[in-house]
Design an enzyme around this catalytic site. Sequence first.
Site, PDB file in Angstrom:
ATOM      1  N   SER A  47     -25.565  86.555  17.270  1.00 27.42           N
ATOM      2  CA  SER A  47     -26.113  86.110  18.553  1.00 27.42           C
ATOM      3  C   SER A  47     -27.195  85.048  18.447  1.00 27.42           C
ATOM      4  O   SER A  47     -27.577  84.468  19.465  1.00 27.42           O
ATOM      5  CB  SER A  47     -26.672  87.312  19.317  1.00 27.42           C
ATOM      6  OG  SER A  47     -25.663  87.838  20.127  1.00 27.42           O
ATOM      7  N   LYS A  50     -26.234  81.902  19.978  1.00 26.64           N
ATOM      8  CA  LYS A  50     -26.366  81.693  21.435  1.00 26.64           C
ATOM      9  C   LYS A  50     -27.509  80.713  21.726  1.00 26.64           C
ATOM     10  O   LYS A  50     -27.414  79.869  22.610  1.00 26.64           O
ATOM     11  CB  LYS A  50     -26.625  83.016  22.151  1.00 26.64           C
ATOM     12  CG  LYS A  50     -25.427  83.999  22.105  1.00 26.64           C
ATOM     13  CD  LYS A  50     -25.777  85.303  22.800  1.00 26.64           C
ATOM     14  CE  LYS A  50     -24.599  86.194  23.112  1.00 26.64           C
ATOM     15  NZ  LYS A  50     -24.200  87.129  22.071  1.00 26.64           N
ATOM     16  N   TYR A 175     -16.559  80.700  20.833  1.00 25.58           N
ATOM     17  CA  TYR A 175     -17.638  81.690  20.833  1.00 25.58           C
ATOM     18  C   TYR A 175     -17.580  82.565  19.567  1.00 25.58           C
ATOM     19  O   TYR A 175     -18.593  82.753  18.884  1.00 25.58           O
ATOM     20  CB  TYR A 175     -17.562  82.544  22.107  1.00 25.58           C
ATOM     21  CG  TYR A 175     -18.535  83.695  22.092  1.00 25.58           C
ATOM     22  CD1 TYR A 175     -19.891  83.482  22.299  1.00 25.58           C
ATOM     23  CD2 TYR A 175     -18.106  84.990  21.815  1.00 25.58           C
ATOM     24  CE1 TYR A 175     -20.791  84.535  22.244  1.00 25.58           C
ATOM     25  CE2 TYR A 175     -18.996  86.041  21.761  1.00 25.58           C
ATOM     26  CZ  TYR A 175     -20.334  85.818  21.975  1.00 25.58           C
ATOM     27  OH  TYR A 175     -21.228  86.855  21.907  1.00 25.58           O
ATOM     28  N   TYR A 227     -32.440  91.294  23.157  1.00 24.73           N
ATOM     29  CA  TYR A 227     -31.670  92.324  23.853  1.00 24.73           C
ATOM     30  C   TYR A 227     -32.558  93.051  24.862  1.00 24.73           C
ATOM     31  O   TYR A 227     -33.459  92.438  25.447  1.00 24.73           O
ATOM     32  CB  TYR A 227     -31.032  93.304  22.847  1.00 24.73           C
ATOM     33  CG  TYR A 227     -30.142  92.610  21.832  1.00 24.73           C
ATOM     34  CD1 TYR A 227     -28.980  91.965  22.229  1.00 24.73           C
ATOM     35  CD2 TYR A 227     -30.465  92.597  20.483  1.00 24.73           C
ATOM     36  CE1 TYR A 227     -28.153  91.325  21.305  1.00 24.73           C
ATOM     37  CE2 TYR A 227     -29.635  91.967  19.555  1.00 24.73           C
ATOM     38  CZ  TYR A 227     -28.495  91.331  19.977  1.00 24.73           C
ATOM     39  OH  TYR A 227     -27.695  90.705  19.076  1.00 24.73           O
ATOM     40  N   VAL A 245     -26.689  90.867  15.689  1.00 25.56           N
ATOM     41  CA  VAL A 245     -26.315  92.187  15.175  1.00 25.56           C
ATOM     42  C   VAL A 245     -26.114  92.253  13.665  1.00 25.56           C
ATOM     43  O   VAL A 245     -25.939  93.333  13.111  1.00 25.56           O
ATOM     44  CB  VAL A 245     -25.029  92.744  15.838  1.00 25.56           C
ATOM     45  CG1 VAL A 245     -25.304  93.234  17.234  1.00 25.56           C
ATOM     46  CG2 VAL A 245     -23.913  91.733  15.808  1.00 25.56           C
TER      47      VAL A 245
HETATM   48  N1  GLU Z   1     -20.195  88.697  18.088  1.00 27.05           N
HETATM   49  C1  GLU Z   1     -20.970  89.579  18.837  1.00 27.05           C
HETATM   50  C2  GLU Z   1     -20.419  89.821  20.219  1.00 27.05           C
HETATM   51  O1  GLU Z   1     -20.244  88.919  20.983  1.00 27.05           O
HETATM   52  C3  GLU Z   1     -22.366  89.078  18.902  1.00 27.05           C
HETATM   53  C4  GLU Z   1     -23.192  90.250  18.867  1.00 27.05           C
HETATM   54  C5  GLU Z   1     -24.654  89.969  18.763  1.00 27.05           C
HETATM   55  O2  GLU Z   1     -25.148  89.482  17.723  1.00 27.05           O
HETATM   56  O3  GLU Z   1     -25.321  90.289  19.748  1.00 27.05           O
HETATM   57  O4  GLU Z   1     -20.163  90.925  20.607  1.00 27.05           O
END
Ligand code: GLU
Length: 411
Positions: A47, A50, A175, A227, A245
């Site tokens: 993430s 992102k 993504y 989060y 994660v």
């Molecule tokens: N690949 C994960 C998902 O989209 C990213 C999770 C993360 O690092 O929050 O579920």
Amino acid sequence: MNKNGKVATYIPILARADPDSWGVSVCTVDGQRHSIGDVKDPFTIQSVSKTLTYASILNDRGSEKVHEYIGYEPSGHSFNKIRLDVNGKPHNPMINTGAILACSLLKPEMDKRQRFNYVKNKFQNLAGGEFMRKNLGAFLSEKDNADQNFAIAYYMKANKCFPEGTILEEVLDLYFQLCAIDINCESGAVIAATLANGGVCPITDDHLLRSETVQDTLSLMFSCGMYDYSGQFAFKVGLPAKSGVSGCIILVVPKVMGVCLWSPPLDQWGNSCRGIEFCENFNEQFHFHNFDIGKEMTLRQRHTSRSKYQNKAMEVVKVLFGAFKGDVTAMRRYALQGVEMNQQDYDGRTALHVAAAEGHLNVVNFLLEECHVDFRLKDRWGYTPLEEAKRFGKKDIEELLEQMAGYEVET
Ligand code: GLU
């Protein structure tokens, strides 16, 4: 050692992670580095991508356009919840809805291969060209375990969130590919430091992101990057950060440094347990909390109470010391900050005098070519930088300065 938490298990590469892996890497805005632990081991960026995707679309398309599609409000729901805000948009780009939508805004005119290469290149530049590679295995597992992300994407499609012409499968693939890029603590720290440095990579000095882009990115990292712990993190640590994660966290101390932490066991919110503990302890030690006004005030008061001569003296020392050490990165940083590179100390010595006497050809070149400093200035003993190079037997510099002087006579 903090042994709390459990590694993520939804894909094999994460489930296999060694819970004892632990690395911390720091890169300051003037390019100083310090690393401890497993800082060269690769892990998927997850993430944290992102953040970089958002910064990329902001930089390419501007904040107004991007926020026609994505909000900038914490969602109050877990990161992969199928929810939109009251305007029918993803709440913010730091959760899955927003990040998937952000992928649809990334160079939609390119074909999918070009597009991935374009973004990967951007990420790589933010990391100063340091370790980064695509991880095909991780990509395939992400894709195989993505029912929730498919559901999110179709829900957004049904709600007409995407720009016209969006090919959903391509957006999702992008993504997953971006989550499945490998980095390590060292390259992650450079990414964080580029953000800390207003978009200029401290290692390459490339100006990669506009300052508005960085401001928006850090603002959303601050409010939504951790989060459902984001509010508590902002309260306790007071700095922008983003976690993934795989157990990595990038932490940004604006105008000071970037930090990347990696330890796979996660807490109930999906943040690295050790990473969070580090951030909280780090803050106790160094007081970088944005709103630690008590400490800041005293610093600022000290600064404003300095006489103008004290401030000037500190600046001269900084520039001459950089030249003495042959530290081009530091010199470039001062130049970018608008520091006068020609300035003379109380003995009339300039950075060029010092670099010439010490034999630092790289600094001499930088001062002449990029800062266009005056190579004729004399110090209090009447020496020019050329004479300094001669006195200390620095042949290559002597030749260079002689050429400059000769060229000036001819023209
Ligand atoms: N690949 C994960 C998902 O989209 C990213 C999770 C993360 O690092 O929050 O579920």
